[in-house]
Design a protein around this motif. Sequence first.
Motif, PDB file in Angstrom:
ATOM      1  N   PRO A  32       0.820  -1.228   0.000  1.00 45.11           N
ATOM      2  CA  PRO A  32       0.000   0.000   0.000  1.00 45.11           C
ATOM      3  C   PRO A  32       0.845   1.266   0.000  1.00 45.11           C
ATOM      4  O   PRO A  32       2.031   1.241   0.345  1.00 45.11           O
ATOM      5  CB  PRO A  32      -0.798  -0.124   1.299  1.00 45.11           C
ATOM      6  N   LYS A  33       0.221   2.367  -0.374  1.00 47.20           N
ATOM      7  CA  LYS A  33       0.860   3.682  -0.376  1.00 47.20           C
ATOM      8  C   LYS A  33      -0.092   4.685   0.256  1.00 47.20           C
ATOM      9  O   LYS A  33      -1.247   4.806  -0.157  1.00 47.20           O
ATOM     10  CB  LYS A  33       1.191   4.108  -1.815  1.00 47.20           C
ATOM     11  N   LEU A  34       0.405   5.414   1.276  1.00 48.45           N
ATOM     12  CA  LEU A  34      -0.394   6.422   1.967  1.00 48.45           C
ATOM     13  C   LEU A  34       0.116   7.807   1.586  1.00 48.45           C
ATOM     14  O   LEU A  34       1.316   8.070   1.670  1.00 48.45           O
ATOM     15  CB  LEU A  34      -0.304   6.222   3.479  1.00 48.45           C
ATOM     16  N   THR A  35      -0.779   8.694   1.171  1.00 47.79           N
ATOM     17  CA  THR A  35      -0.381  10.032   0.752  1.00 47.79           C
ATOM     18  C   THR A  35      -0.539  11.035   1.897  1.00 47.79           C
ATOM     19  O   THR A  35      -1.104  10.729   2.943  1.00 47.79           O
ATOM     20  CB  THR A  35      -1.238  10.518  -0.433  1.00 47.79           C
ATOM     21  N   ASP A  36      -0.060  12.240   1.679  1.00 44.96           N
ATOM     22  CA  ASP A  36      -0.378  13.358   2.561  1.00 44.96           C
ATOM     23  C   ASP A  36      -1.840  13.743   2.341  1.00 44.96           C
ATOM     24  O   ASP A  36      -2.546  13.145   1.526  1.00 44.96           O
ATOM     25  CB  ASP A  36       0.525  14.553   2.245  1.00 44.96           C
ATOM     26  N   PRO A  52      -8.135  -2.617 -11.949  1.00 48.32           N
ATOM     27  CA  PRO A  52      -8.422  -3.952 -11.411  1.00 48.32           C
ATOM     28  C   PRO A  52      -7.527  -4.365 -10.245  1.00 48.32           C
ATOM     29  O   PRO A  52      -7.936  -5.152  -9.398  1.00 48.32           O
ATOM     30  CB  PRO A  52      -8.196  -4.873 -12.620  1.00 48.32           C
ATOM     31  N   ASP A  53      -6.303  -3.827 -10.207  1.00 52.72           N
ATOM     32  CA  ASP A  53      -5.346  -4.272  -9.187  1.00 52.72           C
ATOM     33  C   ASP A  53      -5.019  -3.223  -8.138  1.00 52.72           C
ATOM     34  O   ASP A  53      -4.450  -3.547  -7.094  1.00 52.72           O
ATOM     35  CB  ASP A  53      -4.034  -4.709  -9.860  1.00 52.72           C
ATOM     36  N   VAL A  54      -5.323  -1.959  -8.413  1.00 51.99           N
ATOM     37  CA  VAL A  54      -5.019  -0.881  -7.467  1.00 51.99           C
ATOM     38  C   VAL A  54      -6.320  -0.206  -7.043  1.00 51.99           C
ATOM     39  O   VAL A  54      -7.023   0.374  -7.861  1.00 51.99           O
ATOM     40  CB  VAL A  54      -4.060   0.155  -8.094  1.00 51.99           C
ATOM     41  N   LYS A  55      -6.615  -0.295  -5.759  1.00 55.80           N
ATOM     42  CA  LYS A  55      -7.813   0.341  -5.213  1.00 55.80           C
ATOM     43  C   LYS A  55      -7.388   1.560  -4.388  1.00 55.80           C
ATOM     44  O   LYS A  55      -6.222   1.707  -4.017  1.00 55.80           O
ATOM     45  CB  LYS A  55      -8.587  -0.642  -4.328  1.00 55.80           C
ATOM     46  N   PRO A  94      -3.310  -2.817  -2.841  1.00 53.34           N
ATOM     47  CA  PRO A  94      -3.647  -3.944  -3.720  1.00 53.34           C
ATOM     48  C   PRO A  94      -5.066  -4.425  -3.436  1.00 53.34           C
ATOM     49  O   PRO A  94      -5.562  -4.303  -2.307  1.00 53.34           O
ATOM     50  CB  PRO A  94      -2.619  -5.014  -3.345  1.00 53.34           C
ATOM     51  N   ALA A  95      -5.704  -4.981  -4.438  1.00 50.90           N
ATOM     52  CA  ALA A  95      -7.114  -5.359  -4.343  1.00 50.90           C
ATOM     53  C   ALA A  95      -7.400  -6.356  -3.223  1.00 50.90           C
ATOM     54  O   ALA A  95      -8.506  -6.395  -2.702  1.00 50.90           O
ATOM     55  CB  ALA A  95      -7.582  -5.921  -5.681  1.00 50.90           C
ATOM     56  N   TYR A  96      -6.390  -7.141  -2.840  1.00 51.27           N
ATOM     57  CA  TYR A  96      -6.643  -8.185  -1.834  1.00 51.27           C
ATOM     58  C   TYR A  96      -6.675  -7.644  -0.400  1.00 51.27           C
ATOM     59  O   TYR A  96      -7.079  -8.347   0.526  1.00 51.27           O
ATOM     60  CB  TYR A  96      -5.587  -9.297  -1.929  1.00 51.27           C
ATOM     61  N   LEU A  97      -6.256  -6.389  -0.180  1.00 53.11           N
ATOM     62  CA  LEU A  97      -6.185  -5.845   1.176  1.00 53.11           C
ATOM     63  C   LEU A  97      -7.536  -5.307   1.636  1.00 53.11           C
ATOM     64  O   LEU A  97      -8.320  -4.797   0.844  1.00 53.11           O
ATOM     65  CB  LEU A  97      -5.170  -4.705   1.249  1.00 53.11           C
ATOM     66  N   ALA A  98      -7.778  -5.401   2.938  1.00 52.32           N
ATOM     67  CA  ALA A  98      -8.922  -4.733   3.560  1.00 52.32           C
ATOM     68  C   ALA A  98      -8.391  -3.487   4.262  1.00 52.32           C
ATOM     69  O   ALA A  98      -7.287  -3.488   4.792  1.00 52.32           O
ATOM     70  CB  ALA A  98      -9.595  -5.657   4.557  1.00 52.32           C
ATOM     71  N   VAL A  99      -9.172  -2.408   4.247  1.00 55.12           N
ATOM     72  CA  VAL A  99      -8.704  -1.128   4.776  1.00 55.12           C
ATOM     73  C   VAL A  99      -9.550  -0.713   5.967  1.00 55.12           C
ATOM     74  O   VAL A  99     -10.765  -0.914   5.982  1.00 55.12           O
ATOM     75  CB  VAL A  99      -8.795  -0.030   3.682  1.00 55.12           C
TER      76      VAL A  99
END
Length: 257
Positions: A31-35, A53-56, A75-80
Motif C-alpha cells: 500500500p501507499k499512503l499520501t499526505d 483492477p489491481d489498485v484500489k 492492492p485489491a486483496y487488502l482490507a482497509v
Amino acid sequence: MSIYQHFRPEEREFIDQVINWKEYVEQNYAPKLTDFLDPREQQILKTVIGKHPDVKWELFGGASGTERKRAFLFPAYLAVNEEDFQLKLFGIEYPSKFVNIEHRQVLGSLMSLGLKRGKFGDILIDGDTVQFFAVSEIADYIRLQLESIGRASIRLTELSLENAVTIDDEWNEMSTTVSSLRLDTVLSGIFNLSRQKSQLLIQHGQVKVNWTAIENTAFECGEGDVLSARGYGRAKIITVEGKTKKDKYRVIAGRKK
C-alpha cells in the motif's frame, strides 16, 4: 490520447506523482499512503487511477464531511480500516474568555513551523472549540513546537477521532450554465454576479481556488475545485456536464455561506 490534456499544465507534476503511486502499488504489492489532498487533487487521483483492477483507493480525512483527505492506495486483496490512514486529532486549549482564535491564525501558526500544507488536514472551529487533523508522523513535532497561536498561549491535547466536532457538510446544490469554464464566468454563474464584478474580485485578490488566491480571470476551473469569493461565501464544483444545445457548459455546484 495523453492524460495530461484533460488537466491544467501546472497539475502535471501532481499527475506524475499519482502515476508513480499507482505503479508502486502495482509493482510492490504494497500500500501507499499520501499526505492530505485538497478536493481538486482528490478528483485528479480518482480520474488517473479510475477503476483499476489491481489498485484500489480510499479517502479519509479523520471525520465525515472533511474536505482535505489522505488517500490510501492498496492492492485489491487488502482490507482497509481507519487506522491505516495514520491520523491524529489535536484539540487546542487557550484562554477563550480573553481571546478568539480564527481559522487563518491556526493555519498560519502551523505553516510557520515549516510544515507543508499536506501534513495537516481540516481545521475545525465550533464556538470556543478549536481542533485540527495532522498526519501521525509529525504529531510529536507539533506537540513540541506549537506553543502559541496569534497572541494566545496554547496547549495541545490529543483526542480520539470520534471527538471531532461535527462538520457542516451541507452544500446547497445548484446548477447553472456558463459559456466557458473561465474563473470569471464560473464565478458569475455560481454567485449570480455580473462578469465585471467577478473580474474585479479576482483582480483584487479576493477570490481563491483551492485555498490559493488566483488573480487570472481566464484561469480554467474544473471538477473538484473549491472557490471562495470574499463576502460571497464558498462553492464547490461537483460536476461539469456536457454542453447544452446553445453550446454552454452545465455546471453542478454546491454553495456555502
